[in-house]
Design a protein around this motif. Structure first.
Motif, PDB file in Angstrom:
ATOM      1  N   ARG A  98       0.844  -1.204   0.000  1.00  0.00           N
ATOM      2  CA  ARG A  98       0.000   0.000   0.000  1.00  0.00           C
ATOM      3  C   ARG A  98       0.874   1.246   0.000  1.00  0.00           C
ATOM      4  N   LYS A  99       0.422   2.259  -0.765  1.00  0.00           N
ATOM      5  CA  LYS A  99       1.051   3.571  -0.892  1.00  0.00           C
ATOM      6  C   LYS A  99       2.351   3.568  -1.693  1.00  0.00           C
ATOM      7  N   ASP A 100       2.753   2.421  -2.245  1.00  0.00           N
ATOM      8  CA  ASP A 100       3.930   2.393  -3.113  1.00  0.00           C
ATOM      9  C   ASP A 100       3.599   3.081  -4.434  1.00  0.00           C
ATOM     10  N   PRO A 101       4.528   3.878  -4.976  1.00  0.00           N
ATOM     11  CA  PRO A 101       4.294   4.437  -6.309  1.00  0.00           C
ATOM     12  C   PRO A 101       4.476   3.359  -7.372  1.00  0.00           C
ATOM     13  N   VAL A 102       3.680   3.412  -8.408  1.00  0.00           N
ATOM     14  CA  VAL A 102       3.773   2.470  -9.523  1.00  0.00           C
ATOM     15  C   VAL A 102       3.630   3.236 -10.828  1.00  0.00           C
ATOM     16  N   TYR A 103       4.078   2.601 -11.900  1.00  0.00           N
ATOM     17  CA  TYR A 103       4.001   3.196 -13.235  1.00  0.00           C
ATOM     18  C   TYR A 103       3.245   2.233 -14.134  1.00  0.00           C
ATOM     19  N   VAL A 104       2.107   2.689 -14.631  1.00  0.00           N
ATOM     20  CA  VAL A 104       1.215   1.854 -15.431  1.00  0.00           C
ATOM     21  C   VAL A 104       1.432   2.181 -16.907  1.00  0.00           C
ATOM     22  N   VAL A 105       1.758   1.159 -17.694  1.00  0.00           N
ATOM     23  CA  VAL A 105       1.940   1.342 -19.134  1.00  0.00           C
ATOM     24  C   VAL A 105       0.578   1.174 -19.795  1.00  0.00           C
ATOM     25  N   LEU A 106       0.168   2.203 -20.532  1.00  0.00           N
ATOM     26  CA  LEU A 106      -1.133   2.210 -21.209  1.00  0.00           C
ATOM     27  C   LEU A 106      -0.927   2.039 -22.706  1.00  0.00           C
ATOM     28  N   GLN A 107      -1.744   1.174 -23.287  1.00  0.00           N
ATOM     29  CA  GLN A 107      -1.695   0.877 -24.722  1.00  0.00           C
ATOM     30  C   GLN A 107      -3.026   1.298 -25.338  1.00  0.00           C
ATOM     31  N   ARG A 133       1.520   7.560 -13.839  1.00  0.00           N
ATOM     32  CA  ARG A 133       1.972   7.259 -12.473  1.00  0.00           C
ATOM     33  C   ARG A 133       0.766   7.095 -11.565  1.00  0.00           C
ATOM     34  N   GLY A 134       0.843   6.117 -10.683  1.00  0.00           N
ATOM     35  CA  GLY A 134      -0.220   5.879  -9.716  1.00  0.00           C
ATOM     36  C   GLY A 134       0.355   5.414  -8.397  1.00  0.00           C
ATOM     37  N   TRP A 135      -0.522   5.076  -7.474  1.00  0.00           N
ATOM     38  CA  TRP A 135      -0.139   4.586  -6.157  1.00  0.00           C
ATOM     39  C   TRP A 135      -0.996   3.382  -5.820  1.00  0.00           C
ATOM     40  N   VAL A 136      -0.429   2.465  -5.096  1.00  0.00           N
ATOM     41  CA  VAL A 136      -1.151   1.253  -4.704  1.00  0.00           C
ATOM     42  C   VAL A 136      -2.109   1.612  -3.575  1.00  0.00           C
ATOM     43  N   ALA A 137      -3.381   1.341  -3.774  1.00  0.00           N
ATOM     44  CA  ALA A 137      -4.386   1.558  -2.725  1.00  0.00           C
ATOM     45  C   ALA A 137      -4.601   0.278  -1.925  1.00  0.00           C
ATOM     46  N   ARG A 145      -5.545  -2.654  -6.529  1.00  0.00           N
ATOM     47  CA  ARG A 145      -6.328  -1.444  -6.795  1.00  0.00           C
ATOM     48  C   ARG A 145      -5.391  -0.256  -6.711  1.00  0.00           C
ATOM     49  N   LEU A 146      -5.448   0.592  -7.757  1.00  0.00           N
ATOM     50  CA  LEU A 146      -4.546   1.733  -7.862  1.00  0.00           C
ATOM     51  C   LEU A 146      -5.322   3.036  -7.848  1.00  0.00           C
ATOM     52  N   ARG A 147      -4.644   4.094  -7.410  1.00  0.00           N
ATOM     53  CA  ARG A 147      -5.177   5.449  -7.483  1.00  0.00           C
ATOM     54  C   ARG A 147      -4.214   6.283  -8.311  1.00  0.00           C
ATOM     55  N   TYR A 148      -4.769   7.270  -9.039  1.00  0.00           N
ATOM     56  CA  TYR A 148      -3.952   8.073  -9.944  1.00  0.00           C
ATOM     57  C   TYR A 148      -3.985   9.568  -9.614  1.00  0.00           C
ATOM     58  N   GLY A 149      -4.765   9.957  -8.616  1.00  0.00           N
ATOM     59  CA  GLY A 149      -4.925  11.383  -8.344  1.00  0.00           C
ATOM     60  C   GLY A 149      -5.895  12.042  -9.310  1.00  0.00           C
ATOM     61  N   LEU A 150      -6.646  11.230 -10.046  1.00  0.00           N
ATOM     62  CA  LEU A 150      -7.615  11.727 -11.033  1.00  0.00           C
ATOM     63  C   LEU A 150      -9.029  11.250 -10.693  1.00  0.00           C
ATOM     64  N   GLU A 151      -9.224  10.829  -9.462  1.00  0.00           N
ATOM     65  CA  GLU A 151     -10.488  10.191  -9.096  1.00  0.00           C
ATOM     66  C   GLU A 151     -11.586  11.173  -8.737  1.00  0.00           C
ATOM     67  N   ARG A 152     -11.267  12.409  -8.492  1.00  0.00           N
ATOM     68  CA  ARG A 152     -12.289  13.377  -8.103  1.00  0.00           C
ATOM     69  C   ARG A 152     -12.454  14.399  -9.214  1.00  0.00           C
ATOM     70  N   TYR A 153     -13.696  14.610  -9.645  1.00  0.00           N
ATOM     71  CA  TYR A 153     -13.949  15.495 -10.782  1.00  0.00           C
ATOM     72  C   TYR A 153     -15.114  16.416 -10.472  1.00  0.00           C
ATOM     73  N   TYR A 154     -14.878  17.722 -10.644  1.00  0.00           N
ATOM     74  CA  TYR A 154     -15.953  18.703 -10.505  1.00  0.00           C
ATOM     75  C   TYR A 154     -16.814  18.628 -11.755  1.00  0.00           C
ATOM     76  N   VAL A 155     -18.107  18.430 -11.569  1.00  0.00           N
ATOM     77  CA  VAL A 155     -19.010  18.206 -12.704  1.00  0.00           C
ATOM     78  C   VAL A 155     -19.679  19.518 -13.103  1.00  0.00           C
ATOM     79  N   PRO A 156     -19.410  20.015 -14.313  1.00  0.00           N
ATOM     80  CA  PRO A 156     -20.105  21.211 -14.790  1.00  0.00           C
ATOM     81  C   PRO A 156     -21.596  20.930 -14.997  1.00  0.00           C
ATOM     82  N   GLU A 157     -22.382  21.976 -15.028  1.00  0.00           N
ATOM     83  CA  GLU A 157     -23.842  21.854 -15.146  1.00  0.00           C
ATOM     84  C   GLU A 157     -24.240  21.094 -16.406  1.00  0.00           C
TER      85      GLU A 157
END
Length: 196
Positions: A98-107, A133-137, A145-157
């Motif tokens: 948990r909390k280790d940084p990881v690097y995810v290769v996307l294709q 780049r992500g972190w192990v949750a 399960r990984l987190r990327y710091g992109l999980e929270r999004y403000y939703v426009p109207e």
């Protein structure tokens, strides 16, 4: 008989306890503090601009998003399809914690990018691939399960009006060469394009 008057406090003793800062020194300190705050704000803005300008764009899919979550706040918690990955994608010599940084290769795949490998260090990739780049949750025996710091999004109207029922979203993310990532656009997928 006259009473002796109390002696005046020794100003030298008081001055040695709490010497006041000279005014020019205080002004320099205040200017330095304001300048540091201004530089920090400018650096954050410049990093966001540079990520959008020089970063590669990847398209990610989310799992179905429940619009009822918007009743209480203007933010959605996004759960990407690349957030829960099978353990066989791990390329490290020891298991991640948990909390280790990881690097995810996307294709790139039709419609969205998919994870093809997860590394403990930033890997070299082939043309067309991107590293996020992500972190192990959490880790389990056969998945992580990984987190990327992109999980929270403000939703426009406008996006909020399109969310009528639970449905997936398509998220465009700009990934800078130095690893910083940010959401650049979110689109509600029509029912016929929705993932099963």
């Amino acid at each position: 008989m006259s009473t002796p008057l109390p002696s005046a406090p020794d100003n030298n003793v008081a001055a040695t306890r709490h010497p006041p800062l000279p005014k020019p020194h205080r002004q320099r300190w205040l200017l330095w503090l304001v300048g540091a705050q201004l530089l920090f704000v400018l650096a954050v803005a410049a990093a966001g601009y540079a990520t959008g300008r020089f970063g590669s764009v990847v398209v990610l899919r989310t799992r179905p998003v429940d619009p009822r979550a918007l009743r209480f706040n203007d933010y959605l918690e996004l759960h990407y399809t690349i957030s829960l990955l099978p353990g066989h994608l791990w390329k490290g010599s020891t298991l991640p914690r948990r909390k280790d940084p990881v690097y995810v290769v996307l294709q790139p795949r039709p419609g969205a990018f998919e994870a093809v490998a997860v590394y403990p260090e930033r890997p070299d990739v082939e043309p067309g691939q991107t590293v996020l780049r992500g972190w192990v949750a959490d880790t389990w025996r056969r998945s992580m399960r990984l987190r990327y710091g992109l999980e929270r999004y403000y939703v426009p109207e406008e996006t909020r009006r399109k969310l009528r029922r639970q449905q997936p979203l398509q998220v465009q993310v700009s990934v800078a060469p130095w690893g910083q990532a940010r959401i650049s656009q979110v689109e509600v997928l029509p029912a016929e394009r929705a993932m099963p």
